[in-house]
Design an enzyme around this catalytic site. Structure first.
Site, short mmCIF file in Angstrom:
data_model
loop_
_atom_site.label_atom_id
_atom_site.label_comp_id
_atom_site.label_asym_id
_atom_site.label_seq_id
_atom_site.Cartn_x
_atom_site.Cartn_y
_atom_site.Cartn_z
N ALA A 54 0.84 -1.19 0.00
CA ALA A 54 0.00 0.00 0.00
C ALA A 54 0.87 1.25 0.00
CB ALA A 54 -0.92 -0.02 1.22
N GLN A 96 -0.39 -0.07 -5.67
CA GLN A 96 -1.64 0.04 -4.90
C GLN A 96 -1.70 1.41 -4.24
OE1 GLN A 96 -2.71 -1.66 -0.88
NE2 GLN A 96 -3.81 -3.15 -2.16
N TYR A 179 -9.83 1.62 5.28
CA TYR A 179 -9.18 2.87 4.89
C TYR A 179 -10.20 3.76 4.19
CZ TYR A 179 -5.22 0.23 6.49
OH TYR A 179 -4.38 -0.51 7.29
N GLY A 324 -1.13 -13.85 0.35
CA GLY A 324 -0.49 -12.81 1.13
C GLY A 324 0.64 -13.31 1.99
#
Length: 373
Positions: A54, A96, A179, A324
């Site tokens: 991110a 991202q 978020y 992940g």
């Protein structure tokens, strides 16, 4: 084997259907990508698609120091070094784009440097939080309501322009995990009475407008990550409201001819308990939302094994998977899956992220061994 067949996603062809999910690793120096990050991503370039960690569209007081950004020329150069390395190794890589919204903190060094308040759709704090790099480990604060969401949308577009310059093959919006995009979607964090809040259509307006803005830069090579089950960072609505909200959003986003959706299914380890009650809205993500995806590809995330992914892709239920945590500890996930090797590297938990005790940032980052084939 279905997982290892190439697939066209947007304007690019992926060599397999195992993607590396975005993983916050915190090895950026003052928000700038380091050479060590190039090594890390290149090690994992056998993935069909890498989603970069991110990346902040503007300086914010995140829960973790050393998160990367992409708002100036030095960021662009740092990321270009990484994407060049991944491409040279035969990989594909999306950036991202990330804005933390209400889960920032005004006492975080990054937020102080930003010189702006912690912004969110509404002045409603999230429960929980623990800012370990701030004295006293404070929790979340009440944010300042965003006056004009178009300002934030423009930040996403500017970040997409920078990501294009940095050589990313596409970009994914971080619309999961509580978020800013999640905050607009969720009726518990969005109490606005203007065009950005209230009805399902109004709450979905922000993510759809961000998608339209970044699509002007990347065309079809745009994706969004969503976690409809919620839980993390105090997200989650009643079931029917969740179904109504995400079915509408996914249906409308699919009409924009984007590359793919990454749907994060319920995972107990990311659920949070408040007042003795688990926060997440547990439901079957695939069954609930697959019918609304008619144009884009669909990738599933959250504890999906290669074996399960193979079965789901073979059955036509999904187009691929994102992995992940196993990508943290295994640079050769694709090779291990192909050859039936176990994911047996032991996680170096103290060094997963940087902290005051970590002096060698390669530890627990680029030092995990590959299997023998």
């Amino acid at each position: 084997m279905a997982l290892f067949k190439p697939i066209q996603v947007g304007n690019i062809v992926l060599k397999n259907r195992i993607g590396m999910a975005s993983l916050t690793r915190n090895r950026a120096q003052n928000t700038y990508p380091m050479e060590l990050m190039r090594e890390y991503y290149v090690q994992r370039a056998s993935a069909g698609l890498i989603i970069a960690e991110a990346t902040l569209v503007t300086r914010q007081g995140t829960e973790w120091p050393h998160a990367p950004g992409i708002w100036d020329e030095k960021h662009i150069a740092g990321w270009k070094n990484i994407t060049d390395g991944v491409h040279e190794a035969g990989g594909k890589m999306y950036g991202q784009l990330w804005h933390v919204g209400r889960v920032g903190h005004p006492d975080a060094p990054e937020q102080k440097l930003a010189g702006v308040p912690v912004y969110a759709p509404s002045a409603i704090s999230a429960r929980g939080g623990k800012f370990r790099h701030i004295p006293g480990n404070p929790g979340y604060v009440t944010p300042t309501e965003i006056d004009d969401p178009w300002i934030i949308i423009r930040l996403f577009k500017e970040a997409a322009i920078n990501a294009k310059k940095a050589g990313f093959d596409g970009i994914q919006l971080h619309g999961a995990n509580g978020y800013i995009i999640s905050q607009f979607l969720d009726s518990n964090s969005n109490k606005r009475t203007d065009q950005w809040g209230g009805s399902v259509e109004n709450r979905a307006r922000f993510p759809l407008e961000v998608l339209k803005a970044v699509r002007e830069v990347f065309g079809r090579d745009v994706a969004i990550k969503l976690s409809p089950a919620g839980g993390y960072n105090d997200m989650g609505m009643p079931l029917q409201e969740t179904l109504d909200t995400f079915s509408y959003l996914i249906s409308e986003a699919d009409k924009l001819d984007i590359a793919f959706f990454e749907l994060v299914r319920y995972a107990k380890q990311y659920d949070v308990e408040y007042d003795g009650v688990l926060r997440a809205t547990q439901h079957d993500i695939l069954e609930s939302y697959r019918p609304y995806i008619k144009n884009a590809k669909l990738f599933l995330n959250a504890a999906v094994t290669p074996e399960e992914g193979e079965a789901l892709v073979s059955a036509g239920k999904i187009d691929g998977i994102f992995i992940g945590f196993n990508y943290i500890t295994h640079p050769d996930v694709v090779e291990r899956a192909l050859h039936g090797k176990p994911f047996d590297n032991v996680p170096d938990i103290p060094h997963l992220q940087t902290n005051a005790t970590v002096t060698d940032w390669s530890t627990g980052y680029t030092d995990y061994p590959r299997a023998q084939y």
